[in-house]
Each structure stands twice: as C-alpha cells, then as structure tokens.
Design a protein around this motif. Structure first.
Motif, PDB file in Angstrom:
ATOM      1  N   LYS A  78       6.229  34.307 -46.499  1.00  0.00           N
ATOM      2  CA  LYS A  78       7.433  33.690 -45.949  1.00  0.00           C
ATOM      3  C   LYS A  78       7.547  34.123 -44.494  1.00  0.00           C
ATOM      4  CE  LYS A  78      12.396  33.367 -46.525  1.00  0.00           C
ATOM      5  NZ  LYS A  78      13.583  34.033 -47.038  1.00  0.00           N
ATOM      6  N   LYS A  79       7.812  33.136 -43.631  1.00  0.00           N
ATOM      7  CA  LYS A  79       7.950  33.423 -42.208  1.00  0.00           C
ATOM      8  C   LYS A  79       9.415  33.349 -41.797  1.00  0.00           C
ATOM      9  CE  LYS A  79       4.653  31.306 -39.672  1.00  0.00           C
ATOM     10  NZ  LYS A  79       3.790  30.193 -39.256  1.00  0.00           N
ATOM     11  N   LYS A  80       9.762  34.071 -40.754  1.00  0.00           N
ATOM     12  CA  LYS A  80      11.109  34.026 -40.206  1.00  0.00           C
ATOM     13  C   LYS A  80      11.315  32.706 -39.473  1.00  0.00           C
ATOM     14  CE  LYS A  80      11.867  38.941 -39.540  1.00  0.00           C
ATOM     15  NZ  LYS A  80      12.215  40.005 -38.604  1.00  0.00           N
ATOM     16  N   ASP A  81      12.546  32.291 -39.402  1.00  0.00           N
ATOM     17  CA  ASP A  81      12.886  31.116 -38.609  1.00  0.00           C
ATOM     18  C   ASP A  81      12.969  31.511 -37.138  1.00  0.00           C
ATOM     19  OD1 ASP A  81      13.118  29.420 -40.818  1.00  0.00           O
ATOM     20  OD2 ASP A  81      15.224  29.975 -41.127  1.00  0.00           O
ATOM     21  N   GLY A  82      12.761  30.545 -36.261  1.00  0.00           N
ATOM     22  CA  GLY A  82      12.875  30.789 -34.826  1.00  0.00           C
ATOM     23  C   GLY A  82      11.522  30.898 -34.167  1.00  0.00           C
ATOM     24  N   VAL A  83      11.552  31.423 -32.968  1.00  0.00           N
ATOM     25  CA  VAL A  83      10.326  31.611 -32.194  1.00  0.00           C
ATOM     26  C   VAL A  83      10.333  33.035 -31.668  1.00  0.00           C
ATOM     27  CG1 VAL A  83       9.042  30.877 -30.153  1.00  0.00           C
ATOM     28  CG2 VAL A  83      10.248  29.184 -31.532  1.00  0.00           C
ATOM     29  N   PRO A  84       9.314  33.820 -31.943  1.00  0.00           N
ATOM     30  CA  PRO A  84       8.153  33.498 -32.771  1.00  0.00           C
ATOM     31  C   PRO A  84       8.540  33.455 -34.242  1.00  0.00           C
ATOM     32  CG  PRO A  84       8.061  35.811 -32.149  1.00  0.00           C
ATOM     33  CD  PRO A  84       9.262  35.212 -31.451  1.00  0.00           C
ATOM     34  N   THR A  85       7.590  33.060 -35.087  1.00  0.00           N
ATOM     35  CA  THR A  85       7.843  32.978 -36.524  1.00  0.00           C
ATOM     36  C   THR A  85       6.900  33.924 -37.278  1.00  0.00           C
ATOM     37  OG1 THR A  85       6.333  31.104 -36.690  1.00  0.00           O
ATOM     38  CG2 THR A  85       8.667  30.592 -36.466  1.00  0.00           C
ATOM     39  N   PRO A  86       7.139  35.219 -37.142  1.00  0.00           N
ATOM     40  CA  PRO A  86       6.254  36.176 -37.820  1.00  0.00           C
ATOM     41  C   PRO A  86       6.498  36.172 -39.323  1.00  0.00           C
ATOM     42  CG  PRO A  86       8.104  37.338 -36.887  1.00  0.00           C
ATOM     43  CD  PRO A  86       8.227  35.896 -36.437  1.00  0.00           C
ATOM     44  N   TYR A  87       5.542  36.720 -40.037  1.00  0.00           N
ATOM     45  CA  TYR A  87       5.744  36.922 -41.466  1.00  0.00           C
ATOM     46  C   TYR A  87       6.853  37.936 -41.668  1.00  0.00           C
ATOM     47  CZ  TYR A  87       1.305  34.539 -42.371  1.00  0.00           C
ATOM     48  OH  TYR A  87       0.296  33.619 -42.445  1.00  0.00           O
ATOM     49  N   GLU A  88       7.713  37.671 -42.644  1.00  0.00           N
ATOM     50  CA  GLU A  88       8.716  38.664 -43.015  1.00  0.00           C
ATOM     51  C   GLU A  88       8.490  39.167 -44.431  1.00  0.00           C
ATOM     52  OE1 GLU A  88      12.727  37.216 -42.885  1.00  0.00           O
ATOM     53  OE2 GLU A  88      12.303  35.459 -44.097  1.00  0.00           O
ATOM     54  N   GLN A  89       7.763  38.373 -45.221  1.00  0.00           N
ATOM     55  CA  GLN A  89       7.500  38.766 -46.602  1.00  0.00           C
ATOM     56  C   GLN A  89       6.143  38.207 -47.030  1.00  0.00           C
ATOM     57  OE1 GLN A  89      10.722  37.636 -49.093  1.00  0.00           O
ATOM     58  NE2 GLN A  89       9.811  38.449 -50.933  1.00  0.00           N
TER      59      GLN A  89
END
Length: 136
Positions: A78-89
């Motif tokens: 799962k990626k974070k919303d926005g920019v950048p969109t790193p993995y969060e999970q």
C-alpha cells in the motif's frame, strides 16, 4: 556497485545495465504514459525486498539443514497518497512446505527483515512490513 541507465524509447522506457552484463527494462506507470515494457521503479524496489528477504530465509534454513521444496512469496503493498507516494505498508504471504517447522521459518523471516536484509535496511523505518506463513 556500478550501473548504467540508457533511454531506449520515449518517453520513459529505459534499459538498466549492471557491470556484470545483466540488464532489465524499466518503464513508468500507465498514468505517466508508461508503455508496459518493463517494471516500474517501485515494482523493482518491492521485488528487491522480496528477493533479499528470500535469499536470507533460504540461507538461514540451509544452515539448519532445511531445504524447502516449495518456496513462494506473494506481496501486497500500500502506498501513501500524495507526492511522493512511498510504500507505507508491505505484507508478504510466504508459502513453504507444510512439513517444515513454522517457528524456524518465522525466525528466519524475522532475522532477515530485522537484521540481515540490506534492502530492508535501506528503506524508511516507518514502512510497516508484515508477513504470514502458509504451508503447502
């Protein structure tokens, strides 16, 4: 570690070459005009983590004289919303011989993700990485 990247097709199709004559194709995602000719950089990052973890797991089990006949990993990220969109999970489902003691597999996974895996050590510590072990 030396690498070289060359654009082989506009707009974002690249060939990545390692100095040991290995190469792969990278492309952008479809929302950025990707042509589906290679994995995206984020897919490669996730694949690098799966590969690094798996090499560690197999090495740890090998030292215990355990040689799995079946070993497969499926990943959901799962990626974070926005920019950048790193993995969060990132969650791994690890499939391995049901005859192998899962406590040993769990220990190997824990050692990899918290001690040995250089890819995991290179990722932001806030990324939640979890796993489940399944016997087959």
């Amino acid at each position: 570690m030396d690498m070289e990247l060359n654009r082989i097709e506009a707009p974002y199709v690249f060939e990545l070459n390692a100095k040991n004559d290995l190469s792969l194709v990278i492309d952008s995602s479809a929302d950025l005009e990707g042509k589906n000719k290679g994995m995206t950089p984020m897919q490669l990052l996730l694949g690098g983590l799966i590969g690094c973890m798996s090499i560690d797991v197999i090495l740890v089990l090998k030292k215990q004289k355990i040689s799995p006949k079946v070993y497969r990993v499926e990943a959901q990220a799962k990626k974070k919303d926005g920019v950048p969109t790193p993995y969060e999970q990132i969650h791994f489902n690890v499939f391995i011989d049901k005859e192998i003691d899962f406590k040993r597999v769990d220990r190997a996974l824990d050692l990899s993700l918290n001690k040995y895996c250089s890819v995991r050590a290179s990722l932001h510590p806030d990324i939640n990485v979890s796993y489940e072990i399944h016997g087959v």
